[in-house]
Design an enzyme around this catalytic site. Structure first.
Site, PDB file in Angstrom:
ATOM      1  N   CYS B 154       0.856  -1.178   0.000  1.00 39.49           N
ATOM      2  CA  CYS B 154       0.000   0.000   0.000  1.00 39.49           C
ATOM      3  C   CYS B 154       0.897   1.234   0.000  1.00 39.49           C
ATOM      4  O   CYS B 154       1.779   1.351   0.842  1.00 39.49           O
ATOM      5  CB  CYS B 154      -0.841  -0.080   1.267  1.00 39.49           C
ATOM      6  SG  CYS B 154      -1.557   1.459   1.816  1.00 39.49           S
ATOM      7  N   GLU B 155       0.683   2.154  -0.935  1.00 40.67           N
ATOM      8  CA  GLU B 155       1.605   3.292  -1.013  1.00 40.67           C
ATOM      9  C   GLU B 155       1.305   4.327   0.062  1.00 40.67           C
ATOM     10  O   GLU B 155       2.074   5.266   0.245  1.00 40.67           O
ATOM     11  CB  GLU B 155       1.547   3.956  -2.384  1.00 40.67           C
ATOM     12  CG  GLU B 155       0.305   4.766  -2.645  1.00 40.67           C
ATOM     13  CD  GLU B 155       0.351   5.473  -3.990  1.00 40.67           C
ATOM     14  OE1 GLU B 155       1.194   5.111  -4.829  1.00 40.67           O
ATOM     15  OE2 GLU B 155      -0.472   6.373  -4.192  1.00 40.67           O
ATOM     16  N   HIS B 156       0.186   4.159   0.748  1.00 43.82           N
ATOM     17  CA  HIS B 156      -0.177   5.150   1.761  1.00 43.82           C
ATOM     18  C   HIS B 156       0.349   4.799   3.134  1.00 43.82           C
ATOM     19  O   HIS B 156       0.650   5.678   3.924  1.00 43.82           O
ATOM     20  CB  HIS B 156      -1.697   5.312   1.809  1.00 43.82           C
ATOM     21  CG  HIS B 156      -2.262   5.782   0.510  1.00 43.82           C
ATOM     22  ND1 HIS B 156      -3.416   5.288  -0.032  1.00 43.82           N
ATOM     23  CD2 HIS B 156      -1.813   6.689  -0.370  1.00 43.82           C
ATOM     24  CE1 HIS B 156      -3.661   5.885  -1.186  1.00 43.82           C
ATOM     25  NE2 HIS B 156      -2.704   6.741  -1.416  1.00 43.82           N
ATOM     26  N   GLN B 195      -4.746  -0.081  -5.415  1.00 44.99           N
ATOM     27  CA  GLN B 195      -5.286  -1.225  -6.142  1.00 44.99           C
ATOM     28  C   GLN B 195      -5.916  -0.831  -7.475  1.00 44.99           C
ATOM     29  O   GLN B 195      -5.800  -1.559  -8.465  1.00 44.99           O
ATOM     30  CB  GLN B 195      -6.311  -1.965  -5.272  1.00 44.99           C
ATOM     31  CG  GLN B 195      -6.668  -3.327  -5.839  1.00 44.99           C
ATOM     32  CD  GLN B 195      -7.601  -4.109  -4.947  1.00 44.99           C
ATOM     33  OE1 GLN B 195      -7.527  -4.024  -3.738  1.00 44.99           O
ATOM     34  NE2 GLN B 195      -8.482  -4.874  -5.545  1.00 44.99           N
TER      35      GLN B 195
END
Lengths: 257, 263
Positions: B154-156, B195
């Site tokens: 997850c890039e967050h 995603q």
């Protein structure tokens, strides 16, 4: 044997730690029990010794400095994540990654919040005298932890059983004990033992059994990449250890699908 | 898939303001940041990161996404390892742990190597993976590869995402080696991802490589950032899909695809 670059070298690689080492002593001493799980009981006492004077009105200053230390730590962790993102080849200024260092730092702090919690804090009120000596099982407790070797999650279920010796504990407290010890950098074997020891010391029951089955993402996402492998560890204390029939009953009740 | 469809798709991308080049992990615009680098990065240097230039780039970069230069090489990996390890040591200290205890002694290096592995998609190019395995075949029925295990970050929150990808396409005289579909998934998933973007990138890569009549990609995944923290919803799954070409236009084709991946 030490692989890490010593502090002096860290300055020259362009990575500048901004914190004095001393600010970590408090957290570190609180941490020590973690890797010698035999010391669990000793540290619970140590903690209560620490906590007592705070209740005499010094608590506000103490808390204030704790909060300051926390946000200081958050800042360092955030900077570290920024470094990580750029070293991985990503663009730290693109929209999706702008606040990622802060979010990742907070996420990591949440995932290791167990370091700040003690069994004493959560259990003190919920131990009841009850004339019950039959097995009490709480199973399928969802568990999430971080592998201390790769900092990658592992998750699974914990099944806990104990044979009360005149003292029973609030059921959710068993799940809370799992939370305390699992929200840390862990090794599954140690986690299982710590949960069992904590219950054993708090309740002094006739026996405690803890079984954890977990999937380790460090094995699934990388390395051997075995998707369906799961690791099972167990600790049996007291009558669960000595009496095979008791153990069999526990396993039959928890492990059937 | 006809060229006109592709341009229509790319012009939709242009309306995607605020994201700029981020539909493609943004690295086309931003890879200039790294001090060390080869000619590939130097060539990209003149582009300024930002919404406007990004969305301009989006049109052409969507077309060329699978021919892009690598952002990272094996040598880069080795060079970054010490700073990554130092960053992880800081994190361990910041969390209150003792990096000198036995279990954590080599953790910064292990964690750094693990993180580089989880983002190894930045080192790979689709063109390397696909070049040999496109075959001329007179087949125009649906080809589906389903239940491809997928792992991403997850890039967050920098926390894993894992799930399954189902890919279907209608060949237009050209078929692809089946494992190459899984390799395309690997390249795009082993990155810091969202995603929705991952789904689209996979679909677009297949489209550009094969020019098929249609492509459908469905991903169902579990996000540890939602399971382990935040809302803590254990059993939640996120499903995203991208339908291109005839999969988008013809409901019957789409239905067939969705039924076949469900069974």
């Amino acid at each position: 044997m030490v692989i890490l670059t010593p502090l002096s070298q860290q300055f020259t690689t362009g990575f500048v730690p901004l914190y004095p080492a001393a600010s970590f002593t408090d957290s570190r001493t609180r941490m020590e029990y973690h890797h010698t799980s035999e010391m669990n009981g000793v540290v619970a006492d140590y903690h209560s010794m620490c906590n007592e004077p705070e209740r005499n009105g010094l608590c506000r200053e103490e808390k204030h400095s704790e909060d300051a230390a926390d946000s200081n730590n958050l800042c360092h962790i955030e900077k570290a994540y920024s470094t990580i993102l750029s070293e991985l080849g990503e663009d730290v200024d693109r929209e999706g990654l702008l606040r990622t260092p802060l979010r990742a730092a907070k996420a990591m702090q949440f995932l290791t919040k167990g370091y700040k919690e003690t069994t004493q804090d959560i259990l003190n009120d919920a131990i009841f005298d009850e004339n019950h000596e039959e097995m009490v099982i709480v199973k399928d407790i969802d568990l999430f932890s971080l592998c201390e070797h790769h900092l990658v999650p592992f998750y699974g279920k914990a099944h806990i059983a104990y044979l009360p010796n005149k003292k029973v504990v609030g059921l959710s407290k068993l799940a809370r004990i799992v939370e305390i010890y699992s929200r840390r950098l862990q090794v599954q074997e140690r986690l299982t033992k710590q949960i069992a020891s904590a219950i054993s010391e708090a309740l002094e029951p006739a026996g405690v059994a803890v079984v954890i089955e977990a999937a380790h993402l460090c094995m699934v996402m990388r390395g051997v990449q075995k998707m369906n492998a799961s690791t099972v560890t167990s600790v049996m204390l007291g009558r669960f250890h000595d009496d095979p029939e008791v153990r069999k009953e526990f396993l039959a009740l928890t492990m059937k699908k | 898939m006809e060229h006109s469809k592709q341009t229509q798709y790319s012009s939709n991308e242009k309306k995607d303001t605020g994201d700029g080049g981020s539909v493609l992990n943004g690295h086309f615009d931003g890879m200039v940041k790294r001090p060390a680098g080869g000619t590939a990065r130097a060539a990209a240097a003149p582009q300024a990161p930002g919404a406007e230039s990004g969305s301009h780039r989006a049109a052409t970069s969507v077309m060329e996404s699978w021919k892009e230069e690598r952002t990272r090489s094996v040598e880069d990996n080795e060079m970054s390892l010490p700073s990554l390890a130092a960053a992880y040591t800081t994190i361990l200290r910041g969390l209150g742990e003792d990096p000198q205890r036995q279990g954590l002694l080599k953790t910064p290096w292990r964690a750094a190597t693990a993180m580089q592995f989880f983002t190894k998609g930045y080192q790979e190019k689709i063109i390397d993976v696909l070049n040999d395995a496109i075959f001329d075949e007179d087949h125009d029925e649906m080809v589906i590869v389903k239940d491809i295990d997928m792992f991403s970050m997850c890039e967050h929150h920098l926390v894993p995402i894992f799930g399954r990808v189902h890919i279907g396409y209608l060949p237009n005289k050209r078929v692809l080696g089946l494992s190459k579909l899984a390799r395309i998934v690997e390249i795009y998933s082993r990155r810091l991802q969202v995603q929705e973007r991952l789904t689209k990138q996979i679909a677009v890569a297949i489209t550009e490589a094969l020019q098929p009549t249609g492509v459908g990609v469905v991903i169902e995944a579990t996000h540890m950032c939602m399971v382990m923290r935040g809302v803590q919803k254990m059993n939640s799954k996120t499903v995203t899909s991208t339908m291109l070409g005839v999969f988008r236009e013809d409901p019957k084709t789409r239905d067939e695809f969705l039924t076949l991946i469900r069974s």
